[in-house]
Every structure is written in structure tokens, then in C-alpha cells.
Design an enzyme around this catalytic site. Structure first.
Site, PDB file in Angstrom:
ATOM      1  CG  ASP A  14      42.884  24.326 -23.884  1.00 13.64           C
ATOM      2  OD1 ASP A  14      43.874  24.958 -23.264  1.00 13.64           O
ATOM      3  OD2 ASP A  14      42.186  23.565 -23.373  1.00 13.64           O
ATOM      4  CG  ASN A  28      52.625  30.149  -8.678  1.00 11.73           C
ATOM      5  OD1 ASN A  28      53.412  29.558  -8.381  1.00 11.73           O
ATOM      6  ND2 ASN A  28      51.164  29.679  -8.778  1.00 11.73           N
ATOM      7  N   GLY A  36      43.909  28.787 -14.009  1.00 11.97           N
ATOM      8  CA  GLY A  36      44.083  29.303 -15.456  1.00 11.97           C
ATOM      9  C   GLY A  36      44.994  28.272 -16.410  1.00 11.97           C
ATOM     10  CB  VAL A  37      47.730  29.109 -18.602  1.00 14.43           C
ATOM     11  CG1 VAL A  37      48.499  28.299 -19.729  1.00 14.43           C
ATOM     12  CG2 VAL A  37      47.035  30.294 -19.411  1.00 14.43           C
ATOM     13  CG  ASP A  38      50.499  27.202 -13.172  1.00 12.60           C
ATOM     14  OD1 ASP A  38      51.247  26.187 -14.053  1.00 12.60           O
ATOM     15  OD2 ASP A  38      50.590  27.556 -12.303  1.00 12.60           O
ATOM     16  CB  SER A 121      50.543  39.338 -16.240  1.00 14.05           C
ATOM     17  OG  SER A 121      51.466  39.069 -15.549  1.00 14.05           O
ATOM     18  CB  THR A 122      45.689  39.280 -19.417  1.00 19.24           C
ATOM     19  OG1 THR A 122      45.544  37.757 -19.983  1.00 19.24           O
ATOM     20  CG2 THR A 122      46.702  39.882 -20.131  1.00 19.24           C
ATOM     21  N   GLY A 123      44.977  37.314 -16.763  1.00 19.51           N
ATOM     22  CA  GLY A 123      43.683  36.434 -15.825  1.00 19.51           C
ATOM     23  C   GLY A 123      43.779  36.666 -14.477  1.00 19.51           C
ATOM     24  CE1 TYR A 125      49.397  35.928  -9.978  1.00 18.45           C
ATOM     25  CE2 TYR A 125      51.431  35.855 -11.448  1.00 18.45           C
ATOM     26  CZ  TYR A 125      50.713  35.261 -10.341  1.00 18.45           C
ATOM     27  OH  TYR A 125      51.422  34.345  -9.468  1.00 18.45           O
TER      28      TYR A 125
HETATM   29  N1  APR Z   1      44.685  28.351 -23.232  1.00 17.54           N
HETATM   30  C1  APR Z   1      44.873  29.559 -23.619  1.00 17.54           C
HETATM   31  N2  APR Z   1      44.830  30.830 -22.672  1.00 17.54           N
HETATM   32  C2  APR Z   1      44.044  30.447 -21.131  1.00 17.54           C
HETATM   33  C3  APR Z   1      43.939  28.890 -20.937  1.00 17.54           C
HETATM   34  C4  APR Z   1      43.990  28.100 -21.894  1.00 17.54           C
HETATM   35  N3  APR Z   1      43.778  26.811 -21.265  1.00 17.54           N
HETATM   36  N4  APR Z   1      43.223  29.362 -19.549  1.00 17.54           N
HETATM   37  C5  APR Z   1      43.188  30.493 -19.247  1.00 17.54           C
HETATM   38  N5  APR Z   1      43.686  31.399 -20.283  1.00 17.54           N
HETATM   39  C6  APR Z   1      44.079  32.709 -20.328  1.00 17.54           C
HETATM   40  C7  APR Z   1      43.210  33.550 -19.466  1.00 17.54           C
HETATM   41  O1  APR Z   1      41.848  33.814 -20.016  1.00 17.54           O
HETATM   42  C8  APR Z   1      43.983  35.077 -19.343  1.00 17.54           C
HETATM   43  O2  APR Z   1      43.794  35.598 -20.719  1.00 17.54           O
HETATM   44  O3  APR Z   1      45.316  33.027 -19.924  1.00 17.54           O
HETATM   45  C9  APR Z   1      45.555  34.302 -19.754  1.00 17.54           C
HETATM   46  C10 APR Z   1      46.442  34.320 -18.384  1.00 17.54           C
HETATM   47  O4  APR Z   1      45.481  34.004 -17.409  1.00 17.54           O
HETATM   48  P1  APR Z   1      46.095  33.228 -15.932  1.00 17.54           P
HETATM   49  O5  APR Z   1      46.239  31.708 -16.567  1.00 17.54           O
HETATM   50  O6  APR Z   1      45.095  33.422 -14.998  1.00 17.54           O
HETATM   51  O7  APR Z   1      47.416  33.656 -15.798  1.00 17.54           O
HETATM   52  P2  APR Z   1      48.047  35.103 -14.943  1.00 17.54           P
HETATM   53  O8  APR Z   1      47.000  36.149 -15.017  1.00 17.54           O
HETATM   54  O9  APR Z   1      49.542  35.176 -15.431  1.00 17.54           O
HETATM   55  O10 APR Z   1      48.006  34.650 -13.521  1.00 17.54           O
HETATM   56  C11 APR Z   1      49.159  33.664 -12.944  1.00 17.54           C
HETATM   57  O11 APR Z   1      47.296  32.343 -12.072  1.00 17.54           O
HETATM   58  O12 APR Z   1      46.905  29.938 -12.068  1.00 17.54           O
HETATM   59  C12 APR Z   1      47.566  30.984 -11.377  1.00 17.54           C
HETATM   60  O13 APR Z   1      49.525  29.632 -10.723  1.00 17.54           O
HETATM   61  C13 APR Z   1      48.929  30.854 -11.512  1.00 17.54           C
HETATM   62  O14 APR Z   1      49.285  32.028  -9.742  1.00 17.54           O
HETATM   63  C14 APR Z   1      49.434  31.907 -11.190  1.00 17.54           C
HETATM   64  C15 APR Z   1      48.573  33.070 -11.597  1.00 17.54           C
END
Ligand code: APR
Length: 176
Positions: A14, A28, A36-38, A121-123, A125
């Protein structure tokens, strides 16, 4: 002399828990939080981060902006906006590489020694994980070859698949 391969570490975990100088947020364009991470970063940092993000006046895809961390153990948050995957013909590769490069440039400017990236971008997006791993690793290596800072880059994967793709991308570059 420190080898470039010694400056990159891939871990599963994490990102919000890491005691590094900077954590990178996969944000975003607003950037006022999300899932997700955000979401994890905003929950852990507390409401003051959202206040500071309001003053950023948005962030363009492929760019990065820096804020303080508030309640996180790191010192800085670098917010970058990855591309939404649209099939690969809309400049997604270039924009993803730009996220890593711009984040590393901000890190260098702020004398950041250690920085942790999620798999941008791998979640939500939907960028294909293996392709994203190759871009992330090669862009980071290129930057580390040309710059003294940051000294260490940690690539944080949340799941086993991302971890394996990152490891594979790294070994393809260093083993050939
Ligand atoms: N720590 C590490 N990695 C994480 C965590 C965490 N706490 N939470 C999620 N991840 C991983 C996901 O599994 C994925 O592989 O981070 C990667 C990116 O996923 P997202 O957070 O969904 O980011 P992204 O694909 O760039 O999408 C961005 O998602 O939450 C919204 O505001 C954000 O609109 C934006 C979009």
C-alpha cells in the site's frame, strides 16, 4: 559506483504507508480525489490535502503537480494524471511516459531522494498492465541514467500480476 538497477525497487503493498520523500498519486484532471490510489492517499492525508488540491486549478493528462502530505508519513505528494486507455492509438504510451518523467523532474527540483510510484493508469483508467510496466520501467531508467536525483525509485504494485509485470520489464532491460 551505484548501479542503476540498485536504484529501483519493486514491492507489493500500500503506497500510503511508505516512509519515502514523495509518493506519486494517480490522480485525475480535477484533481480533487477519487477511488484507487487517489482515494487511499486523500483518506490517509486528511481533508487539508483536498484544500490544497483545490488551489492547484487542475492538472492536464501527462503532467504533474506537487503538494504537501499532511497526515501521510511521506514528505510530498506528486499528483500526476495518467491517460485513459482508448485502444493505444490516442497517444496513451507517450502520455504515460510523460507522467513518470514529469513526476521525476518535480522530484529532482524538490531535492527528493526517494520516491514511490503506483502503476499509473492501470486501475480505473484500464491501461494494459504489462505494457504500462514496460513504459514505467524504461522511462524511470532513462531518467536515472541522466540525473543524480532521485536516488531511489520504488514501484509499488497492489496485486501480484502488476508485480510480475514490473519485475519482468526490469529483468528484460537489465538481462536483455
Ligand atoms: N497502493 C498502491 N497501489 C494501489 C493502491 C494503493 N493503496 N490502490 C490501488 N492501487 C493500484 C491499482 O491496483 C492499479 O494497479 O494502483 C494502480 C492504479 O489504479 P488507480 O488508482 O485506479 O489509478 P488510474 O488507473 O490511474 O485511474 C485514475 O482513478 O481514482 C480515480 O481519481 C482517480 O480518476 C482517477 C482514476
Amino acid at each position: 559506483m551505484v548501479q542503476i538497477s540498485d536504484k529501483i525497487r519493486i514491492i507489493q503493498g500500500d503506497i500510503v504507508k511508505l516512509e519515502v520523500d514523495a509518493v506519486v498519486n494517480a490522480a485525475n484532471t480535477t484533481p480533487l480525489g477519487g477511488g484507487g490510489v487517489d482515494g487511499a492517499i486523500h483518506r490517509a492525508a486528511g481533508p487539508e490535502l483536498l484544500e490544497e488540491c483545490r488551489d492547484l486549478k487542475g492538472c492536464v493528462t501527462g503532467e504533474a503537480k506537487i503538494t504537501k502530505v499532511y497526515l501521510l508519513p511521506a514528505k510530498w505528494v506528486i499528483h500526476t494524471v495518467g491517460p485513459i486507455w482508448q485502444g493505444g492509438q490516442k497517444g496513451e504510451d507517450y502520455l504515460l511516459a510523460s507522467c513518470y518523467r514529469k513526476s521525476l523532474e518535480l522530484a529532482r527540483e524538490h531535492i527528493i531522494k526517494t520516491i514511490a510510484f503506483p502503476a499509473i493508469s492501470t486501475g480505473a483508467y484500464n491501461f494494459p498492465s504489462k505494457r504500462a510496466a514496460g513504459i514505467a520501467v524504461s522511462e524511470i531508467i532513462k531518467f536515472l541514467q541522466e540525473n543524480e536525483l532521485p536516488e531511489r525509485v520504488i514501484l509499488v504494485s497492489f496485486n501480484k500480476e502488476t508485480y510480475q509485470h514490473l519485475q519482468q520489464a526490469l529483468s528484460e532491460i537489465f538481462v536483455g
